[in-house]
Design a protein around this motif. Structure first.
Motif: not given
Length: 433
Positions: A394-407
């Motif tokens: 999850a940390s790697a994805l967030l660093d890459a710009g993943a949308d934490r609020w996607a539903r």
């Protein structure tokens, strides 16, 4: 495979923004009687040649018109379509011309894909032209595949019109080809070097002139003895079905010498196991993490994007699902589609995130921009990581710009899934603003 609605919409938004770029945002590409209007930003982003052209005070930059010499209209259309969509060409008959255009304009991924398509069309009639094309455009794997094919069918190739045409139109390249034909054959399935790095080669094509091939990355070359002639001779007399069955088994067992010998004896590198899944040899090597076998098969002409019957998965899906980073990297370097979708619309990144393979996730994040791609349940890679408690992923994805609020399709965010499964580390990570 057709792009998903999500990817299409994302691309449309990105490219749509170019329409507001103002005067000078577009240029006209001219090839013979064909004129195509394209955005400078797209051409510059996808081609270093176009990028350099537009960054300097060139005639093309000033006039807004770019002459594309030695490229026919249909080929230009395919080239521009690829620059916009990054989708492989559909007109396989144009692959040789498109390869030359991709090389000229520095579009390396398209060039690699065209190498696969051209190799898939190898035959007695096309072998000479293919070898010349590979020599002229520095296509290492395609050149070796063509040379191996010609060596195995030299008498038939040299009496074709294709060979005669090559001699008359490209005599210097045919001289080079002659030297290659006279040199000792490269090992089709080279073992790893002492420092662990793979060594290249290319499996003999024999009469398998219509098996897809891939463009493996060039590395330090190595000359090694060919398969034992007596062993090859014995296997060549076996029924095709048995040779192919043995090839599948050798892929499962990482039996590289056996793979090399069977390929030299004419086994089909794209052979499939007779089961519901219909996995190819490369599926098996990728699934089990057999790097040497996978390299052998790729360099022998295996289709890196072949689909199995049941789940419609590629070898890259199997490698990433099981966390086999080295095989995944090999497949990506050979031109495998990083965002291929299986039956559930899952990409390799979605599978790697689900299983918590952080090394594979980081590898894929470097190869694809689609960090928020969704499967049929609407889950993104971050949803999968949160659902299964994979905090490092999850940390790697967030660093890459993943949308934490996607539903997802149920309206749940990754944070909702983390809370639902009591993954406290992820809850803390995802609720941060």
């Amino acid at each position: 495979m057709e792009p998903t609605k999500e990817v299409m919409e994302t691309t449309a938004v990105d490219l749509g923004a170019l329409l507001d770029a103002g005067d000078g945002a577009v240029v006209t590409l001219v090839a013979g009687g064909t004129r195509l209007v394209a955005h400078r930003a797209v051409l510059a982003e996808r081609s270093p040649v176009f990028g350099g052209m537009f960054r300097h005070d060139t005639l093309e930059a000033n006039t807004g018109e770019v002459a594309v010499p030695d490229v026919e209209g249909p080929v230009l259309r395919q080239l521009v379509a690829y620059l916009y969509t990054l989708q492989a060409p559909q007109l396989h008959s144009l692959a040789p011309q498109l390869l030359a255009a991709a090389d000229k304009y520095g579009v390396s991924a398209l060039k690699a894909r065209c190498e696969q398509l051209v190799a898939a069309q190898l035959s007695v009639e096309t072998a000479a032209a293919t070898a010349v094309l590979a020599i002229r455009h520095s296509c290492t794997s395609l050149r070796q595949a063509a040379v191996n094919f010609i060596k195995a069918n030299v008498a038939q190739v040299m009496i074709t019109q294709g060979w005669s045409d090559a001699v008359h139109t490209h005599p210097e390249d045919v001289v080079t080809l002659g030297h290659l034909l006279a040199s000792p054959p490269a090992e089709a399935c080279a073992p790893a070097s002492t420092d662990g790095s793979p060594r290249p080669g290319s499996g003999p094509q024999g009469d398998r002139g219509h098996t897809p091939a891939t463009a493996a990355p060039p590395t330090a070359s190595r000359t090694a003895p060919p398969p034992d002639d007596s062993a090859v001779s014995r296997l060549r007399s076996l029924p095709e079905k048995e040779k192919n069955s043995r090839l599948v088994q050798a892929a499962k067992e990482d039996a590289v010498t056996e793979l090399q010998t069977l390929l030299a004896a004419g086994a089909d590198v794209g052979a499939r196991e007779e089961s519901e899944d219909r996995w190819t040899t490369l599926h098996w090597a990728a699934n089990k993490g057999h790097v040497k076998a996978a390299r052998c098969l790729v360099e022998g002409g295996a289709d890196v994007d072949a689909r199995c019957s049941s789940w419609q998965e590629t070898p890259l899906h199997r490698a990433t699902f099981n966390g086999h980073k080295a095989v995944a990297q090999l497949l990506l370097e050979a031109g495998a589609e990083a965002d291929a979708r299986n039956k559930t619309q899952s990409t390799p990144l979605l599978l790697a995130a689900e299983k918590g393979h952080v090394g594979v996730v980081r590898l894929l994040l470097a190869a694809t921009p689609y960090h928020n791609a969704r499967n049929q349940w609407g889950r993104t890679p971050l949803h999968n990581a949160a659902l299964h408690g994979h905090a490092e992923v999850a940390s790697a994805l967030l660093d890459a710009g993943a949308d934490r609020w996607a539903r997802n399709n149920d309206g749940k965010t990754p944070l909702d899934l983390a809370r639902q499964n009591n993954h406290q580390q992820l809850i803390d990570m995802l609720r941060c603003s």
